[in-house]
Design a protein around this motif. Structure first.
Motif, PDB file in Angstrom:
ATOM      1  N   ALA A  74      -1.691 -10.448   3.857  1.00 18.75           N
ATOM      2  CA  ALA A  74      -2.071  -9.046   4.081  1.00 18.75           C
ATOM      3  C   ALA A  74      -0.866  -8.230   4.531  1.00 18.75           C
ATOM      4  O   ALA A  74      -0.704  -7.074   4.133  1.00 18.75           O
ATOM      5  CB  ALA A  74      -3.187  -8.957   5.123  1.00 18.75           C
TER       6      ALA A  74
ATOM      7  N   PRO B 197       0.490  -2.880   5.637  1.00 14.37           N
ATOM      8  CA  PRO B 197      -0.553  -1.984   6.127  1.00 14.37           C
ATOM      9  C   PRO B 197      -0.146  -1.193   7.372  1.00 14.37           C
ATOM     10  O   PRO B 197      -0.777  -0.189   7.692  1.00 14.37           O
ATOM     11  CB  PRO B 197      -1.717  -2.923   6.437  1.00 14.37           C
ATOM     12  CG  PRO B 197      -1.068  -4.237   6.706  1.00 14.37           C
ATOM     13  CD  PRO B 197       0.133  -4.284   5.801  1.00 14.37           C
TER      14      PRO B 197
ATOM     15  N   ALA C 126      -5.686  -5.856   4.708  1.00  9.13           N
ATOM     16  CA  ALA C 126      -4.651  -4.818   4.668  1.00  9.13           C
ATOM     17  C   ALA C 126      -5.284  -3.428   4.631  1.00  9.13           C
ATOM     18  O   ALA C 126      -4.858  -2.523   5.362  1.00  9.13           O
ATOM     19  CB  ALA C 126      -3.734  -5.022   3.461  1.00  9.13           C
ATOM     20  N   ARG C 127      -6.311  -3.268   3.823  1.00 13.84           N
ATOM     21  CA  ARG C 127      -6.994  -1.961   3.754  1.00 13.84           C
ATOM     22  C   ARG C 127      -7.656  -1.617   5.086  1.00 13.84           C
ATOM     23  O   ARG C 127      -7.659  -0.462   5.511  1.00 13.84           O
ATOM     24  CB  ARG C 127      -8.012  -1.951   2.611  1.00 13.84           C
ATOM     25  CG  ARG C 127      -7.376  -1.749   1.243  1.00 13.84           C
ATOM     26  CD  ARG C 127      -8.427  -1.479   0.169  1.00 13.84           C
ATOM     27  NE  ARG C 127      -9.183  -2.669  -0.185  1.00 13.84           N
ATOM     28  CZ  ARG C 127      -8.810  -3.548  -1.106  1.00 13.84           C
ATOM     29  NH1 ARG C 127      -7.682  -3.382  -1.761  1.00 13.84           N
ATOM     30  NH2 ARG C 127      -9.553  -4.590  -1.368  1.00 13.84           N
ATOM     31  N   THR C 128      -8.217  -2.614   5.753  1.00 13.10           N
ATOM     32  CA  THR C 128      -8.859  -2.388   7.056  1.00 13.10           C
ATOM     33  C   THR C 128      -7.833  -1.952   8.092  1.00 13.10           C
ATOM     34  O   THR C 128      -8.058  -0.997   8.848  1.00 13.10           O
ATOM     35  CB  THR C 128      -9.589  -3.664   7.527  1.00 13.10           C
ATOM     36  OG1 THR C 128     -10.617  -3.971   6.564  1.00 13.10           O
ATOM     37  CG2 THR C 128     -10.206  -3.481   8.899  1.00 13.10           C
TER      38      THR C 128
ATOM     39  N   ALA D 105      -6.249  -8.458   0.735  1.00 11.86           N
ATOM     40  CA  ALA D 105      -6.278  -7.035   0.368  1.00 11.86           C
ATOM     41  C   ALA D 105      -7.252  -6.265   1.253  1.00 11.86           C
ATOM     42  O   ALA D 105      -6.956  -5.148   1.693  1.00 11.86           O
ATOM     43  CB  ALA D 105      -6.636  -6.884  -1.103  1.00 11.86           C
ATOM     44  N   ASP D 106      -8.409  -6.860   1.540  1.00 10.87           N
ATOM     45  CA  ASP D 106      -9.386  -6.186   2.408  1.00 10.87           C
ATOM     46  C   ASP D 106      -8.860  -6.059   3.835  1.00 10.87           C
ATOM     47  O   ASP D 106      -9.058  -5.024   4.478  1.00 10.87           O
ATOM     48  CB  ASP D 106     -10.720  -6.938   2.412  1.00 10.87           C
ATOM     49  CG  ASP D 106     -11.491  -6.772   1.113  1.00 10.87           C
ATOM     50  OD1 ASP D 106     -11.177  -5.838   0.335  1.00 10.87           O
ATOM     51  OD2 ASP D 106     -12.403  -7.586   0.865  1.00 10.87           O
TER      52      ASP D 106
ATOM     53  N   ARG E 153      -5.023  -0.495   7.520  1.00  9.48           N
ATOM     54  CA  ARG E 153      -4.598   0.856   7.146  1.00  9.48           C
ATOM     55  C   ARG E 153      -5.662   1.876   7.554  1.00  9.48           C
ATOM     56  O   ARG E 153      -5.359   2.922   8.115  1.00  9.48           O
ATOM     57  CB  ARG E 153      -4.325   0.908   5.645  1.00  9.48           C
ATOM     58  CG  ARG E 153      -3.909   2.259   5.113  1.00  9.48           C
ATOM     59  CD  ARG E 153      -2.635   2.822   5.743  1.00  9.48           C
ATOM     60  NE  ARG E 153      -1.460   2.053   5.465  1.00  9.48           N
ATOM     61  CZ  ARG E 153      -0.697   2.174   4.398  1.00  9.48           C
ATOM     62  NH1 ARG E 153      -0.982   3.059   3.478  1.00  9.48           N
ATOM     63  NH2 ARG E 153       0.368   1.423   4.263  1.00  9.48           N
ATOM     64  N   ALA E 154      -6.933   1.572   7.288  1.00  7.35           N
ATOM     65  CA  ALA E 154      -8.018   2.490   7.647  1.00  7.35           C
ATOM     66  C   ALA E 154      -8.109   2.676   9.168  1.00  7.35           C
ATOM     67  O   ALA E 154      -8.490   3.743   9.641  1.00  7.35           O
ATOM     68  CB  ALA E 154      -9.346   1.978   7.091  1.00  7.35           C
TER      69      ALA E 154
ATOM     70  N   LEU F  37       0.849  -1.182   0.000  1.00  7.90           N
ATOM     71  CA  LEU F  37       0.000   0.000   0.000  1.00  7.90           C
ATOM     72  C   LEU F  37       0.889   1.237   0.000  1.00  7.90           C
ATOM     73  O   LEU F  37       2.049   1.176   0.420  1.00  7.90           O
ATOM     74  CB  LEU F  37      -0.890   0.003   1.243  1.00  7.90           C
ATOM     75  CG  LEU F  37      -1.925  -1.119   1.319  1.00  7.90           C
ATOM     76  CD1 LEU F  37      -2.562  -1.157   2.702  1.00  7.90           C
ATOM     77  CD2 LEU F  37      -2.989  -0.937   0.267  1.00  7.90           C
TER      78      LEU F  37
ATOM     79  N   PRO G 218       1.380   5.377   4.784  1.00  4.68           N
ATOM     80  CA  PRO G 218       0.225   5.949   5.479  1.00  4.68           C
ATOM     81  C   PRO G 218       0.389   7.457   5.651  1.00  4.68           C
ATOM     82  O   PRO G 218       1.511   7.952   5.736  1.00  4.68           O
ATOM     83  CB  PRO G 218       0.244   5.241   6.838  1.00  4.68           C
ATOM     84  CG  PRO G 218       1.652   4.827   7.033  1.00  4.68           C
ATOM     85  CD  PRO G 218       2.198   4.563   5.661  1.00  4.68           C
TER      86      PRO G 218
END
Length: 189
Positions: free
Chosen positions: A108, A113, A83-85, A80-81, A87-88, A5, A8
């Motif tokens: 992930a 992330p 990792a995005r979670t 991927a989800d 990060r979020a 990703l 951040p």
């Protein structure tokens, strides 16, 4: 491989945000290692998120859930989800309690992330995964001079990582497990 990703965005001050990732946050031996971490983190300094990577829950799961600031059932997420979670959720440190065992989050973590990603307890050797920055070990399982055998930087907790084990027994168990794992790794090359 999944691409990392983007870095951040800068995060404002506040508690360090820690993710605890495990497929077995339930009545499983791993809970005996996770729970003391949750019990001893100073909550004025650390925010903790629990990310349950396995689907089975029980009374131990409920107890662990009550010890974190946020709980996510991450079993249905693809890498991927997840990792995005992470990060979020603005995670600073991801603690992976699975390593290369079933249900792990390593795909992930390849996506980076969190700025710091640590694997501990769940697997007795290096993950070989780019992006996992550190591994907690001890000088029994990872004696001085073995750093080049690891993809992660080692954080050694000495004299023995497993606190309830008597020192001699711990030394014998770690040496046997380390030897068996390395023999298995060589056989698969």
């Amino acid at each position: 491989a999944l691409p990392p990703l983007p870095p951040p965005p800068p995060r404002p001050g506040g508690p360090l945000r820690v993710a605890v990732l495990s497929p077995v946050m339930r009545g499983h031996a791993m809970a005996h290692f996770i729970e003391p971490v949750l019990d001893h983190l100073d909550r004025s300094t650390f925010w903790v998120g629990g990310y349950m990577l396995g689907g089975r829950e029980d009374a131990v799961t409920a107890r662990l859930r009550s010890k974190v600031d946020q709980w996510r059932s991450a079993a249905p997420m693809n890498p991927a989800d997840l990792a995005r979670t992470l990060r979020a959720d603005r995670i600073d440190v991801a603690l992976d309690f699975a390593g290369l065992t079933a249900g792990h989050a390593l795909p992930a973590l390849v996506m980076r992330p969190a700025p710091v990603q640590v694997t501990l307890i769940g697997f007795p050797s290096t993950t070989g995964v780019p992006g996992v920055t550190h591994r907690v070990a001890d000088t029994v399982s990872e004696p001085a001079g073995c750093e080049e055998d690891n993809s992660e930087s080692l954080i050694r907790l000495d004299p023995c990582l497993h606190p309830e084990a008597r020192e001699q027994r711990c030394r014998e168990d770690h040496v046997v497990r380390q030897h068996q794992h390395r023999r298995l790794a060589v056989a698969h090359e």
